[in-house]
Design a protein around this motif. Structure first.
Motif, PDB file in Angstrom:
ATOM      1  N   ILE A  48       0.854  -1.190   0.000  1.00 43.76           N
ATOM      2  CA  ILE A  48       0.000   0.000   0.000  1.00 43.76           C
ATOM      3  C   ILE A  48       0.891   1.242   0.000  1.00 43.76           C
ATOM      4  CG2 ILE A  48      -1.701   1.299   1.352  1.00 43.76           C
ATOM      5  CD1 ILE A  48      -2.850  -1.197  -0.027  1.00 43.76           C
ATOM      6  N   ALA A  49       0.540   2.195  -0.855  1.00 46.09           N
ATOM      7  CA  ALA A  49       1.361   3.396  -1.008  1.00 46.09           C
ATOM      8  C   ALA A  49       1.507   4.141   0.312  1.00 46.09           C
ATOM      9  CB  ALA A  49       0.733   4.317  -2.060  1.00 46.09           C
ATOM     10  N   LYS A  86       0.106   4.567  12.602  1.00 48.42           N
ATOM     11  CA  LYS A  86      -0.502   5.318  13.694  1.00 48.42           C
ATOM     12  C   LYS A  86      -0.377   4.491  14.969  1.00 48.42           C
ATOM     13  CE  LYS A  86      -4.206   6.945  10.695  1.00 48.42           C
ATOM     14  NZ  LYS A  86      -5.075   6.040   9.953  1.00 48.42           N
ATOM     15  N   LEU A 111     -13.478   0.075  13.447  1.00 43.69           N
ATOM     16  CA  LEU A 111     -13.183   1.503  13.327  1.00 43.69           C
ATOM     17  C   LEU A 111     -11.703   1.838  13.117  1.00 43.69           C
ATOM     18  CD1 LEU A 111     -14.086   4.477  13.426  1.00 43.69           C
ATOM     19  CD2 LEU A 111     -13.837   4.384  15.900  1.00 43.69           C
ATOM     20  N   LEU A 112     -10.841   1.298  13.983  1.00 47.48           N
ATOM     21  CA  LEU A 112      -9.474   1.825  13.999  1.00 47.48           C
ATOM     22  C   LEU A 112      -8.687   1.529  12.732  1.00 47.48           C
ATOM     23  CD1 LEU A 112      -8.344   1.344  17.704  1.00 47.48           C
ATOM     24  CD2 LEU A 112      -9.449   3.296  16.611  1.00 47.48           C
ATOM     25  N   ALA A 113      -9.006   0.417  12.046  1.00 47.69           N
ATOM     26  CA  ALA A 113      -8.265   0.105  10.828  1.00 47.69           C
ATOM     27  C   ALA A 113      -9.221  -0.271   9.707  1.00 47.69           C
ATOM     28  CB  ALA A 113      -7.295  -1.048  11.089  1.00 47.69           C
ATOM     29  N   ASN A 114      -8.795  -0.015   8.494  1.00 42.15           N
ATOM     30  CA  ASN A 114      -9.527  -0.476   7.315  1.00 42.15           C
ATOM     31  C   ASN A 114      -8.796  -1.705   6.796  1.00 42.15           C
ATOM     32  OD1 ASN A 114     -10.414  -1.003   4.708  1.00 42.15           O
ATOM     33  ND2 ASN A 114     -10.804   1.149   4.253  1.00 42.15           N
ATOM     34  N   VAL A 134      -8.824  -3.413   4.287  1.00 46.74           N
ATOM     35  CA  VAL A 134      -8.403  -3.458   2.879  1.00 46.74           C
ATOM     36  C   VAL A 134      -6.975  -2.926   2.728  1.00 46.74           C
ATOM     37  CG1 VAL A 134      -8.912  -2.663   0.520  1.00 46.74           C
ATOM     38  CG2 VAL A 134     -10.780  -3.169   2.104  1.00 46.74           C
ATOM     39  N   ILE A 135      -6.625  -1.955   3.547  1.00 49.30           N
ATOM     40  CA  ILE A 135      -5.306  -1.318   3.372  1.00 49.30           C
ATOM     41  C   ILE A 135      -4.436  -1.335   4.632  1.00 49.30           C
ATOM     42  CG2 ILE A 135      -5.960   0.214   1.464  1.00 49.30           C
ATOM     43  CD1 ILE A 135      -6.443   2.437   3.486  1.00 49.30           C
ATOM     44  N   LEU A 147      -8.735   9.926  11.535  1.00 52.21           N
ATOM     45  CA  LEU A 147      -8.472   8.492  11.490  1.00 52.21           C
ATOM     46  C   LEU A 147      -8.213   8.058  10.051  1.00 52.21           C
ATOM     47  CD1 LEU A 147      -8.094   6.156  13.447  1.00 52.21           C
ATOM     48  CD2 LEU A 147     -10.482   5.528  13.069  1.00 52.21           C
ATOM     49  N   ARG A 148      -9.247   8.086   9.199  1.00 50.12           N
ATOM     50  CA  ARG A 148      -9.115   7.858   7.748  1.00 50.12           C
ATOM     51  C   ARG A 148     -10.292   8.576   7.105  1.00 50.12           C
ATOM     52  NH1 ARG A 148      -9.413   3.096   9.989  1.00 50.12           N
ATOM     53  NH2 ARG A 148     -11.531   2.797   9.259  1.00 50.12           N
ATOM     54  N   PHE A 177     -20.318   6.151  10.592  1.00 49.65           N
ATOM     55  CA  PHE A 177     -21.117   5.930  11.794  1.00 49.65           C
ATOM     56  C   PHE A 177     -22.086   7.075  12.066  1.00 49.65           C
ATOM     57  CE2 PHE A 177     -17.290   3.342  12.578  1.00 49.65           C
ATOM     58  CZ  PHE A 177     -17.912   2.112  12.715  1.00 49.65           C
ATOM     59  N   GLU A 191     -15.881   2.905   3.141  1.00 49.45           N
ATOM     60  CA  GLU A 191     -15.747   2.642   4.586  1.00 49.45           C
ATOM     61  C   GLU A 191     -17.025   2.018   5.135  1.00 49.45           C
ATOM     62  OE1 GLU A 191     -13.448   2.884   6.989  1.00 49.45           O
ATOM     63  OE2 GLU A 191     -11.797   3.606   5.749  1.00 49.45           O
ATOM     64  N   ALA A 197     -10.902   0.328  -1.280  1.00 50.69           N
ATOM     65  CA  ALA A 197     -10.547   1.466  -0.436  1.00 50.69           C
ATOM     66  C   ALA A 197      -9.773   2.463  -1.281  1.00 50.69           C
ATOM     67  CB  ALA A 197      -9.698   1.012   0.749  1.00 50.69           C
ATOM     68  N   GLN A 213      -6.545   4.738  -1.240  1.00 54.99           N
ATOM     69  CA  GLN A 213      -5.285   5.029  -0.555  1.00 54.99           C
ATOM     70  C   GLN A 213      -4.668   6.306  -1.115  1.00 54.99           C
ATOM     71  OE1 GLN A 213      -2.024   2.405  -1.462  1.00 54.99           O
ATOM     72  NE2 GLN A 213      -3.021   1.617  -3.291  1.00 54.99           N
ATOM     73  N   LYS A 214      -3.564   6.730  -0.494  1.00 60.05           N
ATOM     74  CA  LYS A 214      -2.938   7.984  -0.921  1.00 60.05           C
ATOM     75  C   LYS A 214      -2.429   7.857  -2.358  1.00 60.05           C
ATOM     76  CE  LYS A 214      -1.639   9.749   3.623  1.00 60.05           C
ATOM     77  NZ  LYS A 214      -2.256   8.704   4.474  1.00 60.05           N
ATOM     78  N   ASN A 222      -6.428   6.955  -4.800  1.00 65.87           N
ATOM     79  CA  ASN A 222      -5.761   5.807  -5.428  1.00 65.87           C
ATOM     80  C   ASN A 222      -6.547   4.550  -5.049  1.00 65.87           C
ATOM     81  OD1 ASN A 222      -4.020   3.727  -6.067  1.00 65.87           O
ATOM     82  ND2 ASN A 222      -2.213   4.673  -5.146  1.00 65.87           N
TER      83      ASN A 222
END
Lengths: 84, 226
Positions: free
Chosen positions: A15-16, A42, A67-70, A72-73, B58-59, B66, B95, B102, B104-105, B147
């Motif tokens: 992941i970039a 993080k 919540l804290l992580a996705n 997929v990435i 967070l993201r 939510f 999400e 997803a 990404q950057k 991305n």
């Protein structure tokens, strides 16, 4: 019991990570030539109330997933401290 | 009967008025919905606009999914209602699990703000039904996390089910398979990084966005009782 928790959220391999790449590019200018594989993630600290360590662990795993992580990435590593 | 579109405002959204104006320019009735609302009401279509919902903390999209209104949006989508997420709205939909993958950057480590040419890859979606496969539309992109990525299995599924809706002609951000937009299995939920609402007047360099938002209104209109 209240357990201190540290969750480390990392980008999955492949992941970039532009932040990590930028930091790595900056380091040689400071004389650090041997640094490689810089990845920025993080660190999330909190405490959680639970009857025992395994219950606390289950709760933390669920909140990481929701919540804290996705997933997929990102990956997570959970460190559960001694109850205070 | 005029088609009524709800445009969802999260704390930090910043493209909602552009979307409302673009939809009104196409003859629709557009109204703002607050993220804290319990229901989407009697709207015929929903747009999640661009911006920085909940500060992207967070993201991007992680907290917005939510928001109370998301329950009603999920029900609306499950019932076949057209839902479009633009830019940050796309991130919210991934999400929320309403779309796979997803964002990404960007691979080039840069925030991108430029016009982008896109090829319609599928005309079978709520946002492209009034276009043809192979059509090229020019829309602005404006993102740092655009991305698109997903697992190899998901990518295979998206291809097999013709769910890649838009592809970049010249990939600006590293998206897998040049993907700029995808749709749900039901084809009613669509997410894209480019901004159709900012390309609805020739004065802005392109009015190609009208074809996409027009498709959304056509989809919504086709669900209305005759």
């Amino acid at each position: 019991m209240r357990f201190p928790v540290l969750v480390e959220v990392r980008l999955r391999p492949g992941i970039a990570d532009p932040q990590g790449a930028t930091i790595q590019r900056a380091l040689p200018a400071l004389g650090f030539d041997g640094v490689q594989e810089v990845r920025v993630g993080k660190a999330i600290r909190f405490t959680v109330e639970a009857p025992d360590a395994s219950a606390a662990g289950r709760q933390v795993d669920e909140l990481c997933q929701r919540l804290l992580a996705n997933p997929v990435i990102e990956d997570t590593t959970v460190s559960l401290g001694e109850p205070v | 009967m005029t088609t009524k579109v709800g445009v969802v405002v999260f704390p930090g959204s910043n493209c909602e008025h552009d979307v409302v104006e673009a939809l009104q320019g196409l003859g629709a009735d557009a109204e703002l919905l607050w993220h804290g609302d319990a229901t989407v009401g009697d709207v015929d279509a929903i747009v999640l606009p661009g911006g920085f919902a909940h500060g992207d903390y967070l993201r991007p999209g992680a907290i917005a999914r939510f928001s109370p209104i998301m329950v009603s949006i999920t029900d609306f989508a499950a019932a076949g209602g057209p839902v479009v997420g633009i830019c940050n709205g796309f991130q919210v939909l991934t999400e929320a699990g309403l779309l796979p993958g997803a964002l990404q950057k960007n691979s080039g480590s840069r925030f991108l703000c430029a016009p982008a040419d896109l090829i319609v890859a599928s005309a079978q979606s709520a946002l492209t039904c009034a276009t043809n496969v192979g059509d090229v539309v020019r829309l602005p992109i404006n993102h740092f996390e655009g991305n698109y990525t997903c697992s190899a299995e998901t990518l295979q599924e998206l291809r097999a089910e013709d769910r890649i809706v838009l592809r970049y002609v010249s990939n600006p951000n590293g998206s897998i398979d040049d993907i700029a937009g995808v749709c749900s299995a039901g084809r009613n939920v669509v997410g894209l990084m480019p901004h159709p609402e900012r390309a609805c007047d020739p004065l802005l360099g392109s009015d190609d966005g009208r074809r996409l938002l027009g498709s959304l209104l056509a989809t919504a209109g086709s669900r209305l009782p005759a």
